[in-house]
Enzyme design. Sequence first.
Site, PDB file in Angstrom:
ATOM      1  N   SER A   2       0.790  -1.292  -0.092  1.00  0.00           N
ATOM      2  CA  SER A   2      -0.059   0.001  -0.032  1.00  0.00           C
ATOM      3  C   SER A   2       0.784   1.191  -0.087  1.00  0.00           C
ATOM      4  O   SER A   2       2.040   1.357   0.598  1.00  0.00           O
ATOM      5  CB  SER A   2      -1.021   0.073   1.280  1.00  0.00           C
ATOM      6  OG  SER A   2      -1.132   1.354   1.497  1.00  0.00           O
ATOM      7  N   ALA A   3       0.304   2.227  -0.540  1.00  0.00           N
ATOM      8  CA  ALA A   3       1.028   3.640  -0.610  1.00  0.00           C
ATOM      9  C   ALA A   3       1.319   4.282   0.979  1.00  0.00           C
ATOM     10  O   ALA A   3       1.981   5.142   1.038  1.00  0.00           O
ATOM     11  CB  ALA A   3       0.311   4.564  -1.646  1.00  0.00           C
ATOM     12  N   ARG A  49      -9.842  14.944   8.692  1.00  0.00           N
ATOM     13  CA  ARG A  49      -9.870  13.870   9.234  1.00  0.00           C
ATOM     14  C   ARG A  49      -8.451  13.553   9.856  1.00  0.00           C
ATOM     15  O   ARG A  49      -7.317  13.765   9.106  1.00  0.00           O
ATOM     16  CB  ARG A  49     -10.318  12.858   8.287  1.00  0.00           C
ATOM     17  CG  ARG A  49     -10.359  11.254   8.913  1.00  0.00           C
ATOM     18  CD  ARG A  49     -11.041  10.337   7.809  1.00  0.00           C
ATOM     19  NE  ARG A  49     -10.121  10.114   6.677  1.00  0.00           N
ATOM     20  CZ  ARG A  49     -10.182   9.319   5.460  1.00  0.00           C
ATOM     21  NH1 ARG A  49     -11.384   8.504   5.569  1.00  0.00           N
ATOM     22  NH2 ARG A  49      -9.569   9.218   4.476  1.00  0.00           N
ATOM     23  N   PHE A  78      -2.026   2.812  -4.918  1.00  0.00           N
ATOM     24  CA  PHE A  78      -2.576   3.975  -4.575  1.00  0.00           C
ATOM     25  C   PHE A  78      -4.247   3.660  -4.179  1.00  0.00           C
ATOM     26  O   PHE A  78      -4.435   3.128  -3.226  1.00  0.00           O
ATOM     27  CB  PHE A  78      -2.162   5.136  -5.454  1.00  0.00           C
ATOM     28  CG  PHE A  78      -0.576   5.733  -5.073  1.00  0.00           C
ATOM     29  CD1 PHE A  78       0.170   4.618  -5.371  1.00  0.00           C
ATOM     30  CD2 PHE A  78      -0.570   6.702  -4.571  1.00  0.00           C
ATOM     31  CE1 PHE A  78       1.599   5.040  -5.057  1.00  0.00           C
ATOM     32  CE2 PHE A  78       0.871   6.968  -3.845  1.00  0.00           C
ATOM     33  CZ  PHE A  78       1.904   6.229  -4.219  1.00  0.00           C
ATOM     34  N   LYS A 118       2.248  -3.852   6.231  1.00  0.00           N
ATOM     35  CA  LYS A 118       2.498  -3.950   4.846  1.00  0.00           C
ATOM     36  C   LYS A 118       4.005  -3.595   4.772  1.00  0.00           C
ATOM     37  O   LYS A 118       4.622  -4.354   4.107  1.00  0.00           O
ATOM     38  CB  LYS A 118       1.694  -2.675   4.337  1.00  0.00           C
ATOM     39  CG  LYS A 118       0.461  -2.963   4.086  1.00  0.00           C
ATOM     40  CD  LYS A 118      -0.006  -4.133   3.213  1.00  0.00           C
ATOM     41  CE  LYS A 118      -1.487  -4.257   3.283  1.00  0.00           C
ATOM     42  NZ  LYS A 118      -1.879  -5.806   2.583  1.00  0.00           N
ATOM     43  N   TYR A 176      -1.795  -0.651  10.568  1.00  0.00           N
ATOM     44  CA  TYR A 176      -2.161  -1.207   9.310  1.00  0.00           C
ATOM     45  C   TYR A 176      -0.822  -1.155   8.263  1.00  0.00           C
ATOM     46  O   TYR A 176      -0.202  -2.082   7.691  1.00  0.00           O
ATOM     47  CB  TYR A 176      -3.421  -0.694   8.490  1.00  0.00           C
ATOM     48  CG  TYR A 176      -3.255  -0.954   7.159  1.00  0.00           C
ATOM     49  CD1 TYR A 176      -3.587  -2.222   6.687  1.00  0.00           C
ATOM     50  CD2 TYR A 176      -3.026   0.115   6.119  1.00  0.00           C
ATOM     51  CE1 TYR A 176      -3.740  -2.633   5.390  1.00  0.00           C
ATOM     52  CE2 TYR A 176      -3.277  -0.211   4.646  1.00  0.00           C
ATOM     53  CZ  TYR A 176      -3.692  -1.549   4.358  1.00  0.00           C
ATOM     54  OH  TYR A 176      -3.678  -1.985   2.968  1.00  0.00           O
TER      55      TYR A 176
HETATM   56  P1  NAD Z   1     -11.040  -6.843   0.730  1.00  0.00           P
HETATM   57  O1  NAD Z   1     -11.231  -7.163   2.290  1.00  0.00           O
HETATM   58  O2  NAD Z   1     -12.157  -6.557  -0.057  1.00  0.00           O
HETATM   59  O3  NAD Z   1     -10.409  -8.382   0.396  1.00  0.00           O
HETATM   60  C1  NAD Z   1      -9.622  -9.126   1.191  1.00  0.00           C
HETATM   61  C2  NAD Z   1      -9.962 -10.724   1.281  1.00  0.00           C
HETATM   62  O4  NAD Z   1      -9.106 -11.361   2.123  1.00  0.00           O
HETATM   63  C3  NAD Z   1     -11.482 -10.905   1.663  1.00  0.00           C
HETATM   64  O5  NAD Z   1     -12.085 -11.535   0.802  1.00  0.00           O
HETATM   65  C4  NAD Z   1     -11.367 -11.474   2.880  1.00  0.00           C
HETATM   66  O6  NAD Z   1     -12.389 -12.417   3.307  1.00  0.00           O
HETATM   67  C5  NAD Z   1     -10.134 -12.259   2.682  1.00  0.00           C
HETATM   68  N1  NAD Z   1      -9.334 -12.705   3.887  1.00  0.00           N
HETATM   69  C6  NAD Z   1      -8.967 -11.615   5.016  1.00  0.00           C
HETATM   70  N2  NAD Z   1      -8.184 -12.271   5.957  1.00  0.00           N
HETATM   71  C7  NAD Z   1      -7.933 -13.652   5.535  1.00  0.00           C
HETATM   72  C8  NAD Z   1      -7.337 -14.865   5.811  1.00  0.00           C
HETATM   73  N3  NAD Z   1      -6.712 -14.764   6.976  1.00  0.00           N
HETATM   74  N4  NAD Z   1      -7.543 -15.889   5.294  1.00  0.00           N
HETATM   75  C9  NAD Z   1      -8.113 -15.980   4.084  1.00  0.00           C
HETATM   76  N5  NAD Z   1      -8.962 -15.063   3.606  1.00  0.00           N
HETATM   77  C10 NAD Z   1      -8.614 -13.791   4.121  1.00  0.00           C
HETATM   78  O7  NAD Z   1      -9.780  -6.049   0.541  1.00  0.00           O
HETATM   79  P2  NAD Z   1      -9.142  -5.454  -0.899  1.00  0.00           P
HETATM   80  O8  NAD Z   1      -9.741  -4.146  -0.842  1.00  0.00           O
HETATM   81  O9  NAD Z   1      -9.544  -6.442  -1.943  1.00  0.00           O
HETATM   82  O10 NAD Z   1      -7.729  -5.610  -0.480  1.00  0.00           O
HETATM   83  C11 NAD Z   1      -6.842  -6.488  -1.017  1.00  0.00           C
HETATM   84  C12 NAD Z   1      -5.524  -6.354  -0.615  1.00  0.00           C
HETATM   85  O11 NAD Z   1      -4.980  -5.145  -0.885  1.00  0.00           O
HETATM   86  C13 NAD Z   1      -5.371  -6.061   1.166  1.00  0.00           C
HETATM   87  O12 NAD Z   1      -4.098  -6.975   1.643  1.00  0.00           O
HETATM   88  C14 NAD Z   1      -5.371  -4.754   1.172  1.00  0.00           C
HETATM   89  O13 NAD Z   1      -4.517  -4.551   2.484  1.00  0.00           O
HETATM   90  C15 NAD Z   1      -4.536  -4.191   0.082  1.00  0.00           C
HETATM   91  N6  NAD Z   1      -4.867  -2.802  -0.271  1.00  0.00           N
HETATM   92  C16 NAD Z   1      -6.028  -2.517  -0.576  1.00  0.00           C
HETATM   93  C17 NAD Z   1      -6.439  -1.061  -0.771  1.00  0.00           C
HETATM   94  C18 NAD Z   1      -7.738  -0.659  -1.061  1.00  0.00           C
HETATM   95  O14 NAD Z   1      -7.902   0.556  -1.051  1.00  0.00           O
HETATM   96  N7  NAD Z   1      -8.782  -1.620  -1.494  1.00  0.00           N
HETATM   97  C19 NAD Z   1      -5.250  -0.096  -0.975  1.00  0.00           C
HETATM   98  C20 NAD Z   1      -4.025  -0.707  -0.589  1.00  0.00           C
HETATM   99  C21 NAD Z   1      -3.643  -2.065  -0.346  1.00  0.00           C
HETATM  100  N1  UDP Z   2     -12.758  11.847   2.228  1.00  0.00           N
HETATM  101  C1  UDP Z   2     -13.746  12.773   2.449  1.00  0.00           C
HETATM  102  N2  UDP Z   2     -15.120  12.421   2.990  1.00  0.00           N
HETATM  103  C2  UDP Z   2     -14.966  10.861   3.251  1.00  0.00           C
HETATM  104  C3  UDP Z   2     -14.084   9.968   2.900  1.00  0.00           C
HETATM  105  C4  UDP Z   2     -12.836  10.762   2.473  1.00  0.00           C
HETATM  106  O1  UDP Z   2     -13.649  13.995   2.372  1.00  0.00           O
HETATM  107  O2  UDP Z   2     -16.071  10.648   3.830  1.00  0.00           O
HETATM  108  C5  UDP Z   2     -11.424  12.609   1.463  1.00  0.00           C
HETATM  109  C6  UDP Z   2     -10.341  11.951   2.477  1.00  0.00           C
HETATM  110  O3  UDP Z   2     -10.196  12.928   3.497  1.00  0.00           O
HETATM  111  C7  UDP Z   2      -9.212  12.080   1.361  1.00  0.00           C
HETATM  112  C8  UDP Z   2     -10.084  11.555   0.238  1.00  0.00           C
HETATM  113  O4  UDP Z   2     -11.182  11.609   0.475  1.00  0.00           O
HETATM  114  O5  UDP Z   2      -8.671  13.448   0.989  1.00  0.00           O
HETATM  115  C9  UDP Z   2      -9.818  10.036  -0.193  1.00  0.00           C
HETATM  116  O6  UDP Z   2      -9.947   9.336   1.270  1.00  0.00           O
HETATM  117  P1  UDP Z   2      -9.842   7.861   1.110  1.00  0.00           P
HETATM  118  O7  UDP Z   2     -10.520   7.496   2.638  1.00  0.00           O
HETATM  119  O8  UDP Z   2     -10.812   7.236   0.075  1.00  0.00           O
HETATM  120  O9  UDP Z   2      -8.345   7.379   0.832  1.00  0.00           O
HETATM  121  P2  UDP Z   2      -7.270   7.704   1.633  1.00  0.00           P
HETATM  122  O10 UDP Z   2      -7.172   8.831   2.446  1.00  0.00           O
HETATM  123  O11 UDP Z   2      -6.851   6.224   2.489  1.00  0.00           O
HETATM  124  O12 UDP Z   2      -6.119   7.869   0.667  1.00  0.00           O
END
Ligand code: NAD
Ligand code: UDP
Length: 367
Positions: free
Chosen positions: A130-131, A297, A183, A158, A154
């Site tokens: 993650s970023a 926030r 991102f 990572k 969190y």
């Molecule tokens: P998500 O919660 O939708 O998907 C994660 C999946 O993993 C879920 O289906 C959950 O049931 C499963 N899971 C969790 N713990 C488990 C375990 N111990 N064993 C088996 N399955 C398990 O999340 P996502 O948004 O799809 O994110 C996927 C990955 O990307 C995560 O590692 C998250 O940290 C990373 N990530 C997500 C974002 C984002 O904004 N969505 C940004 C950066 C990084």
């Molecule tokens: N944000 C907002 N209202 C919301 C949720 C998010 O104004 O209800 C803003 C937040 O402050 C940030 C941008 O939207 O500037 C993206 O937020 P998000 O939580 O989606 O991503 P992250 O902050 O984790 O990059």
Amino acid sequence: MTLEKTTTILLTGGAGYIGSHTFAALIDAGYQPVILDNFSNSHPAVLDRLQQLTGQRVVRERGDVLHAGFVAEVLRHYACEAVIHFAGVKAVGESVQQPLKYYSNNVGGLVSLLQAMETSACRSVVFSSSATVYGDPASVPIHEQFPCAPESPYAQTKLMCEDILASLGAADPAWRVGVLRYFNPVGAHPSGLIGENPRGTPNNLMPYVTQVAVGKRARLQVFGDDYLTPDGTGVRDYLHVMDLAEGHVAAVQALLTRHQSFTVNLGTGKGVSVLEVLSAFERASGRRVPFEFAPRRAGDVAQYYADVSLAEAVLGWRATRTLDDMCRDSWRWQQTNPEGYEAGPDIPPRPGLRSRPNEPAQPAAVA
Ligand code: NAD
Ligand code: UDP
């Protein structure tokens, strides 16, 4: 070297938001993905949707990555050549309240997965980073060489996972590791069949906006109007989830054909403000999105966007979808699935295998 059409890839957490879209992209690219998920943050109905979308049987196993024996069994059963490790917990705020849940699931889960891979002759892994590992960057765009300074448990998990993977690669060059620092993934598959399915009140901007537009919430709170950004609201690098999914396909391909490890940002390289997202969304949906300004926030930074040149050089990948595409596809998903995934059938355990008390489930039926 060209890859066999049937190269099998294990997707831990493959039923989740990014994993399900990557499943579809891998099928499109000719791979055979296998989902392993404990459904702690996803709904089994996504499997039916994936079947509808791809026209193919969805191969999946229900279970937990913390159970290394189970994961090894799955890796061997399907002869997986690589793993994409999505499984994890991801709410920054919750990680501050419940750090052990995050260290256990994210760091413990990775260690368990790697142990399983070690016993199964599978040495190629793509990791969802993650970023947030960069913390509050000194400048933008953010390059991979910037120092990492995680600000939440969190983000710390990572970075710890990245360090574990680096140690493993240093100890044994047979390991191929692709670290992807995402991102802000948003949007949905253009079919409207799969999308983001947050539980409870969304923390992230786009799902909150779509829920206001569909009438589930009264108005958006825009957190902060006095940042040092062009319009005073926070700036982020929003990336269409299908571009992100295709980035994973490129990463797997690079690991399996060029045998080199890498750490790259996945973003568009463009910063977009909250107000710009709102107006693009209103354009795409034809709906007004009421909003009010609210205090900043805690923990938010003013701007965050990626330098994406390394991803292009290493993976030959770049994002092609626009902010309008992201808004249109988010809206289609929300409008056609106002309650997310409907209740679907649960997956029965495979006959003959027992779940031990206090242990994650044994592998479920091979689909
Ligand atoms: P998500 O919660 O939708 O998907 C994660 C999946 O993993 C879920 O289906 C959950 O049931 C499963 N899971 C969790 N713990 C488990 C375990 N111990 N064993 C088996 N399955 C398990 O999340 P996502 O948004 O799809 O994110 C996927 C990955 O990307 C995560 O590692 C998250 O940290 C990373 N990530 C997500 C974002 C984002 O904004 N969505 C940004 C950066 C990084
Ligand atoms: N944000 C907002 N209202 C919301 C949720 C998010 O104004 O209800 C803003 C937040 O402050 C940030 C941008 O939207 O500037 C993206 O937020 P998000 O939580 O989606 O991503 P992250 O902050 O984790 O990059």
